[in-house]
Design a protein around this motif. Structure first.
Motif, PDB file in Angstrom:
ATOM      1  N   LEU A  16       0.806  -1.220   0.000  1.00  0.00           N
ATOM      2  CA  LEU A  16       0.000   0.000   0.000  1.00  0.00           C
ATOM      3  C   LEU A  16       0.835   1.264   0.000  1.00  0.00           C
ATOM      4  N   VAL A  17       1.923   1.306   0.733  1.00  0.00           N
ATOM      5  CA  VAL A  17       2.732   2.519   0.854  1.00  0.00           C
ATOM      6  C   VAL A  17       3.886   2.477  -0.135  1.00  0.00           C
ATOM      7  N   GLY A  18       4.674   1.418  -0.098  1.00  0.00           N
ATOM      8  CA  GLY A  18       5.759   1.253  -1.046  1.00  0.00           C
ATOM      9  C   GLY A  18       6.762   2.389  -1.024  1.00  0.00           C
ATOM     10  N   ASP A  19       7.130   2.867  -2.216  1.00  0.00           N
ATOM     11  CA  ASP A  19       8.142   3.906  -2.356  1.00  0.00           C
ATOM     12  C   ASP A  19       7.574   5.313  -2.240  1.00  0.00           C
ATOM     13  N   THR A  20       6.283   5.456  -2.299  1.00  0.00           N
ATOM     14  CA  THR A  20       5.676   6.792  -2.301  1.00  0.00           C
ATOM     15  C   THR A  20       4.661   6.936  -1.178  1.00  0.00           C
ATOM     16  N   PRO A  21       5.135   7.143   0.045  1.00  0.00           N
ATOM     17  CA  PRO A  21       4.182   7.299   1.146  1.00  0.00           C
ATOM     18  C   PRO A  21       3.319   8.548   0.991  1.00  0.00           C
ATOM     19  N   GLY A  22       3.836   9.578   0.336  1.00  0.00           N
ATOM     20  CA  GLY A  22       3.047  10.794   0.113  1.00  0.00           C
ATOM     21  C   GLY A  22       1.813  10.523  -0.719  1.00  0.00           C
ATOM     22  N   LEU A  23       1.952   9.680  -1.720  1.00  0.00           N
ATOM     23  CA  LEU A  23       0.809   9.331  -2.560  1.00  0.00           C
ATOM     24  C   LEU A  23      -0.247   8.574  -1.758  1.00  0.00           C
ATOM     25  N   SER A  24       0.183   7.710  -0.862  1.00  0.00           N
ATOM     26  CA  SER A  24      -0.770   6.982  -0.022  1.00  0.00           C
ATOM     27  C   SER A  24      -1.535   7.925   0.900  1.00  0.00           C
ATOM     28  N   VAL A  25      -0.837   8.917   1.433  1.00  0.00           N
ATOM     29  CA  VAL A  25      -1.490   9.902   2.308  1.00  0.00           C
ATOM     30  C   VAL A  25      -2.516  10.707   1.522  1.00  0.00           C
ATOM     31  N   VAL A  26      -2.155  11.119   0.316  1.00  0.00           N
ATOM     32  CA  VAL A  26      -3.085  11.910  -0.500  1.00  0.00           C
ATOM     33  C   VAL A  26      -4.323  11.082  -0.841  1.00  0.00           C
ATOM     34  N   LEU A  47      -5.586   8.658   0.959  1.00  0.00           N
ATOM     35  CA  LEU A  47      -6.395   8.585   2.187  1.00  0.00           C
ATOM     36  C   LEU A  47      -7.152   9.887   2.431  1.00  0.00           C
ATOM     37  N   VAL A  48      -6.514  11.032   2.169  1.00  0.00           N
ATOM     38  CA  VAL A  48      -7.185  12.327   2.321  1.00  0.00           C
ATOM     39  C   VAL A  48      -8.338  12.437   1.324  1.00  0.00           C
ATOM     40  N   ALA A  49      -8.134  11.961   0.098  1.00  0.00           N
ATOM     41  CA  ALA A  49      -9.200  12.008  -0.903  1.00  0.00           C
ATOM     42  C   ALA A  49     -10.383  11.137  -0.484  1.00  0.00           C
ATOM     43  N   VAL A  50     -10.109   9.967   0.050  1.00  0.00           N
ATOM     44  CA  VAL A  50     -11.194   9.095   0.518  1.00  0.00           C
ATOM     45  C   VAL A  50     -11.923   9.739   1.697  1.00  0.00           C
ATOM     46  N   ALA A  51     -11.165  10.371   2.610  1.00  0.00           N
ATOM     47  CA  ALA A  51     -11.798  11.061   3.744  1.00  0.00           C
ATOM     48  C   ALA A  51     -12.659  12.225   3.253  1.00  0.00           C
ATOM     49  N   ALA A  52     -12.155  12.971   2.253  1.00  0.00           N
ATOM     50  CA  ALA A  52     -12.945  14.087   1.707  1.00  0.00           C
ATOM     51  C   ALA A  52     -14.225  13.577   1.061  1.00  0.00           C
ATOM     52  N   PRO A  64     -12.125  10.715  -7.591  1.00  0.00           N
ATOM     53  CA  PRO A  64     -11.264  10.463  -8.750  1.00  0.00           C
ATOM     54  C   PRO A  64     -10.401  11.663  -9.151  1.00  0.00           C
ATOM     55  N   VAL A  65     -10.903  12.877  -8.974  1.00  0.00           N
ATOM     56  CA  VAL A  65     -10.123  14.054  -9.365  1.00  0.00           C
ATOM     57  C   VAL A  65      -8.898  14.207  -8.464  1.00  0.00           C
ATOM     58  N   LEU A  66      -9.069  14.096  -7.153  1.00  0.00           N
ATOM     59  CA  LEU A  66      -7.923  14.211  -6.254  1.00  0.00           C
ATOM     60  C   LEU A  66      -6.931  13.062  -6.444  1.00  0.00           C
ATOM     61  N   THR A  67      -7.439  11.866  -6.651  1.00  0.00           N
ATOM     62  CA  THR A  67      -6.554  10.722  -6.842  1.00  0.00           C
ATOM     63  C   THR A  67      -5.775  10.845  -8.151  1.00  0.00           C
TER      64      THR A  67
END
Length: 103
Positions: free
Chosen positions: A20-30, A32-37, A53-56
């Protein structure tokens, strides 16, 4: 038995973290923020359906652009390149025979 179960649980957790996180933890956080939004905008169904879909897609495009820009940067003086040890890495040339190291 308990030690084996704990080791299996740690291995399972490490697998999912890398998946899930891999090499890009920032992408995983974004993401999660999109799903929360989208969850917060749930009462406004159309907004929630558009936001996720737009934020992702925006986060994915930003991640790819960042990766491409990193790849285009010139290597540091003195060599090193991607591997960081200053030596040129040669490709393997067939199987290595026992008792003989690759030269």
């Amino acid at each position: 038995m308990t030690a084996a179960l704990g080791a299996a649980a740690r291995a399972f957790g490490r697998f999912w973290w890398e998946f899930l996180v891999g090499d890009t933890p920032g992408l995983s956080v974004v993401v999660l923020v999109a799903v929360a939004a989208a969850f917060v905008l749930r009462p406004y169904r159309v907004a929630a359906v558009v936001v996720l879909p737009v934020l992702t897609a925006t986060a994915l495009c930003a991640s790819v652009a960042r990766s491409v820009s990193r790849r285009r940067t010139p290597p540091a003086p003195g060599g090193g390149g991607r591997h960081g040890h200053g030596r040129r890495v040669r490709p393997l040339r067939g199987p290595v025979r026992p008792g003989r190291r690759g030269r």
